[in-house]
Design an enzyme around this catalytic site. Structure first.
Site, PDB file in Angstrom:
ATOM      1  N   SER A 235       0.846  -1.194   0.000  1.00 33.37           N
ATOM      2  CA  SER A 235       0.000   0.000   0.000  1.00 33.37           C
ATOM      3  C   SER A 235       0.880   1.242   0.000  1.00 33.37           C
ATOM      4  O   SER A 235       1.645   1.484   0.941  1.00 33.37           O
ATOM      5  CB  SER A 235      -0.904   0.017   1.229  1.00 33.37           C
ATOM      6  OG  SER A 235      -1.439   1.326   1.372  1.00 33.37           O
TER       7      SER A 235
ATOM      8  N   HIS B 258      -1.369  -1.337  -4.274  1.00 36.44           N
ATOM      9  CA  HIS B 258      -2.625  -1.115  -3.547  1.00 36.44           C
ATOM     10  C   HIS B 258      -2.756   0.383  -3.263  1.00 36.44           C
ATOM     11  O   HIS B 258      -1.900   0.979  -2.602  1.00 36.44           O
ATOM     12  CB  HIS B 258      -2.628  -1.927  -2.244  1.00 36.44           C
ATOM     13  CG  HIS B 258      -3.906  -1.839  -1.470  1.00 36.44           C
ATOM     14  ND1 HIS B 258      -5.012  -2.617  -1.754  1.00 36.44           N
ATOM     15  CD2 HIS B 258      -4.254  -1.070  -0.407  1.00 36.44           C
ATOM     16  CE1 HIS B 258      -5.991  -2.322  -0.899  1.00 36.44           C
ATOM     17  NE2 HIS B 258      -5.561  -1.383  -0.077  1.00 36.44           N
TER      18      HIS B 258
ATOM     19  N   ASP C 264      -5.011   3.451  -1.729  1.00 33.99           N
ATOM     20  CA  ASP C 264      -6.059   3.712  -0.744  1.00 33.99           C
ATOM     21  C   ASP C 264      -6.639   5.117  -0.897  1.00 33.99           C
ATOM     22  O   ASP C 264      -5.969   6.107  -0.589  1.00 33.99           O
ATOM     23  CB  ASP C 264      -5.477   3.566   0.668  1.00 33.99           C
ATOM     24  CG  ASP C 264      -5.208   2.116   1.014  1.00 33.99           C
ATOM     25  OD1 ASP C 264      -6.159   1.308   0.952  1.00 33.99           O
ATOM     26  OD2 ASP C 264      -4.047   1.790   1.344  1.00 33.99           O
TER      27      ASP C 264
ATOM     28  N   MET D 207      -9.317   7.822   0.371  1.00 30.79           N
ATOM     29  CA  MET D 207     -10.129   8.132   1.568  1.00 30.79           C
ATOM     30  C   MET D 207     -10.731   9.525   1.436  1.00 30.79           C
ATOM     31  O   MET D 207     -10.061  10.452   0.971  1.00 30.79           O
ATOM     32  CB  MET D 207      -9.246   8.099   2.817  1.00 30.79           C
ATOM     33  CG  MET D 207      -8.529   6.784   3.031  1.00 30.79           C
ATOM     34  SD  MET D 207      -7.460   6.904   4.481  1.00 30.79           S
ATOM     35  CE  MET D 207      -6.682   5.289   4.430  1.00 30.79           C
TER      36      MET D 207
ATOM     37  N   HIS E 203      -8.589   0.806  -3.628  1.00 29.02           N
ATOM     38  CA  HIS E 203      -9.475   0.569  -2.476  1.00 29.02           C
ATOM     39  C   HIS E 203     -10.170   1.885  -2.134  1.00 29.02           C
ATOM     40  O   HIS E 203      -9.542   2.797  -1.601  1.00 29.02           O
ATOM     41  CB  HIS E 203      -8.604   0.059  -1.315  1.00 29.02           C
ATOM     42  CG  HIS E 203      -9.345  -0.209  -0.051  1.00 29.02           C
ATOM     43  ND1 HIS E 203      -8.692  -0.464   1.141  1.00 29.02           N
ATOM     44  CD2 HIS E 203     -10.674  -0.273   0.228  1.00 29.02           C
ATOM     45  CE1 HIS E 203      -9.596  -0.666   2.087  1.00 29.02           C
ATOM     46  NE2 HIS E 203     -10.798  -0.552   1.574  1.00 29.02           N
TER      47      HIS E 203
ATOM     48  N   MET F 103     -12.331   3.997   0.057  1.00 33.32           N
ATOM     49  CA  MET F 103     -12.944   4.136   1.387  1.00 33.32           C
ATOM     50  C   MET F 103     -13.718   5.448   1.367  1.00 33.32           C
ATOM     51  O   MET F 103     -13.356   6.440   2.019  1.00 33.32           O
ATOM     52  CB  MET F 103     -11.855   4.131   2.463  1.00 33.32           C
ATOM     53  CG  MET F 103     -11.299   2.729   2.694  1.00 33.32           C
ATOM     54  SD  MET F 103      -9.700   2.750   3.509  1.00 33.32           S
ATOM     55  CE  MET F 103      -8.650   2.975   2.089  1.00 33.32           C
TER      56      MET F 103
ATOM     57  N   MET G   1     -11.128  -6.316   5.946  1.00 35.59           N
ATOM     58  CA  MET G   1     -10.367  -5.335   6.722  1.00 35.59           C
ATOM     59  C   MET G   1      -9.989  -5.951   8.071  1.00 35.59           C
ATOM     60  O   MET G   1     -10.862  -6.370   8.834  1.00 35.59           O
ATOM     61  CB  MET G   1     -11.190  -4.063   6.950  1.00 35.59           C
ATOM     62  CG  MET G   1     -11.432  -3.218   5.708  1.00 35.59           C
ATOM     63  SD  MET G   1      -9.960  -2.763   4.780  1.00 35.59           S
ATOM     64  CE  MET G   1      -8.981  -1.922   6.022  1.00 35.59           C
TER      65      MET G   1
ATOM     66  N   PHE H  11      -6.493   4.512   8.482  1.00 36.21           N
ATOM     67  CA  PHE H  11      -5.090   4.799   8.812  1.00 36.21           C
ATOM     68  C   PHE H  11      -4.229   3.562   8.621  1.00 36.21           C
ATOM     69  O   PHE H  11      -4.697   2.442   8.835  1.00 36.21           O
ATOM     70  CB  PHE H  11      -4.973   5.262  10.271  1.00 36.21           C
ATOM     71  CG  PHE H  11      -5.798   6.480  10.566  1.00 36.21           C
ATOM     72  CD1 PHE H  11      -5.306   7.757  10.289  1.00 36.21           C
ATOM     73  CD2 PHE H  11      -7.086   6.357  11.079  1.00 36.21           C
ATOM     74  CE1 PHE H  11      -6.082   8.886  10.532  1.00 36.21           C
ATOM     75  CE2 PHE H  11      -7.874   7.480  11.324  1.00 36.21           C
ATOM     76  CZ  PHE H  11      -7.365   8.744  11.050  1.00 36.21           C
ATOM     77  N   GLY H  12      -2.973   3.811   8.259  1.00 40.89           N
ATOM     78  CA  GLY H  12      -1.994   2.736   8.226  1.00 40.89           C
ATOM     79  C   GLY H  12      -1.420   2.529   9.623  1.00 40.89           C
ATOM     80  O   GLY H  12      -1.792   3.230  10.578  1.00 40.89           O
TER      81      GLY H  12
ATOM     82  N   ASP I 177      -6.352  -6.778   4.587  1.00 32.15           N
ATOM     83  CA  ASP I 177      -5.836  -5.405   4.561  1.00 32.15           C
ATOM     84  C   ASP I 177      -5.809  -4.815   5.969  1.00 32.15           C
ATOM     85  O   ASP I 177      -6.857  -4.604   6.583  1.00 32.15           O
ATOM     86  CB  ASP I 177      -6.736  -4.564   3.640  1.00 32.15           C
ATOM     87  CG  ASP I 177      -6.187  -3.165   3.407  1.00 32.15           C
ATOM     88  OD1 ASP I 177      -5.100  -2.841   3.928  1.00 32.15           O
ATOM     89  OD2 ASP I 177      -6.869  -2.384   2.695  1.00 32.15           O
TER      90      ASP I 177
HETATM   91  C1  DX5 Z   1      -6.246   1.146   5.892  1.00 33.65           C
HETATM   92  C2  DX5 Z   1      -5.865   0.947   4.450  1.00 33.65           C
HETATM   93  C3  DX5 Z   1      -4.727   0.017   4.307  1.00 33.65           C
HETATM   94  C4  DX5 Z   1      -3.459   0.530   4.924  1.00 33.65           C
HETATM   95  C5  DX5 Z   1      -2.650  -0.635   5.380  1.00 33.65           C
HETATM   96  O1  DX5 Z   1      -7.341   1.965   5.986  1.00 33.65           O
HETATM   97  O2  DX5 Z   1      -6.944   0.410   3.721  1.00 33.65           O
HETATM   98  O3  DX5 Z   1      -4.520  -0.408   2.978  1.00 33.65           O
HETATM   99  O4  DX5 Z   1      -2.704   1.319   4.066  1.00 33.65           O
HETATM  100  O5  DX5 Z   1      -1.556  -0.163   6.074  1.00 33.65           O
HETATM  101  P1  DX5 Z   1      -0.769  -1.092   7.092  1.00 33.65           P
HETATM  102  O6  DX5 Z   1      -0.274  -2.264   6.332  1.00 33.65           O
HETATM  103  O7  DX5 Z   1       0.319  -0.209   7.590  1.00 33.65           O
HETATM  104  O8  DX5 Z   1      -1.742  -1.497   8.180  1.00 33.65           O
HETATM  105 ZN    ZN Z   2      -6.480  -0.581   1.699  1.00 40.50          ZN
END
Ligand code: DX5
Ligand code: ZN
Length: 215
Positions: free
Chosen positions: A7, A32, A34, A36, A65, A67, A136, A142-143, A174
């Site tokens: 990601s 990937h 993301d 948001m 993805h 969100m 999920m 958030f990562g 994910d």
């Molecule tokens: C979370 C995202 C993920 C995120 C994963 O909302 O959908 O794709 O980037 O990050 P990590 O691997 O750091 O949890």
């Molecule tokens: Zn994601």
């Protein structure tokens, strides 16, 4: 061997080109991406404009993805930006089947994501129509969050469902995927590992990707 989908959310955005080059040179299978909106999730990341730039750097499969609320408003833009697959959240789509039809009519693969509290059996009436389920394993937004252990039993339950019906649907996991838990995630039945911080915050991202591919 799992599909590895790093990601880019965890990359340094001032060095996005370098991050893309690194992924291209690595054993990563997918990018990937993301998206948001600050409404469905409490964070804002990037949209189709950035996807378009990323797309120009790579021939690899771009797994987007979403969100966001009302993903149908951005489906065509995502296609034009170069998305190969579009995943929408079941919790954001009162007309999920229509959203999936739209994604497929534009020639993209279609995925459905479910949050940690959403039961696997809520997918029963859409599973035949999709290419991927994104399970999920953290709350989206958030990562760098911790993997929720209950996700493992959800992966097993979904694996059974897909295998019983003999469907070609991939299971993507994910959130919080690490070198420590990826083996258990694959053993539970996952096909695709998304990894943000595990890859980008490691000393040697390419080697980390290679390690994930070896599991
Ligand atoms: C979370 C995202 C993920 C995120 C994963 O909302 O959908 O794709 O980037 O990050 P990590 O691997 O750091 O949890
Ligand atoms: Zn994601």
């Amino acid at each position: 061997m799992a599909i590895v989908a790093p990601s880019l959310l965890a990359a340094d955005f001032l060095k996005l080109e370098q991050a893309c080059t690194m992924l291209n040179e690595s054993e990563a299978d997918w990018f990937h991406l993301d998206v948001m909106d600050g409404r469905f999730v409490p964070n804002i990341s990037f949209g189709p404009m950035i996807i378009q730039f990323i797309r120009k750097t790579t021939k690899k499969f771009c797994d987007v993805h979403l969100m966001i609320l009302e993903p149908e408003k951005y489906t065509e833009q995502c296609k034009e930006a170069g998305a190969d697959q579009l995943t929408v959240h079941i919790e954001a789509c009162p007309h999920l089947h229509r959203n999936i039809q739209l994604i497929k009519s534009l020639g993209m693969k279609a995925g459905v994501a479910i949050n940690p509290h959403t039961p696997v059996n809520s997918l029963i009436d859409i599973l035949q129509d999709i290419d991927l389920v994104c399970l999920m394993s953290v709350n989206p937004g958030f990562g760098a969050q911790q993997f929720i252990p209950h996700s493992l039993s959800k992966i097993r339950e979904l694996r059974k469902l897909i295998d019983n019906w003999n469907l070609p649907v991939k299971i993507e996991v994910d959130g919080g995927v690490s070198l420590e838990n990826a083996g258990d995630i694959i053993a539970a039945g996952a096909d695709v590992l998304v990894a943000g911080n595990t890859v980008f915050k490691s000393a040697d991202p390419k080697a980390t990707i290679a390690q994930l591919k070896k599991l």
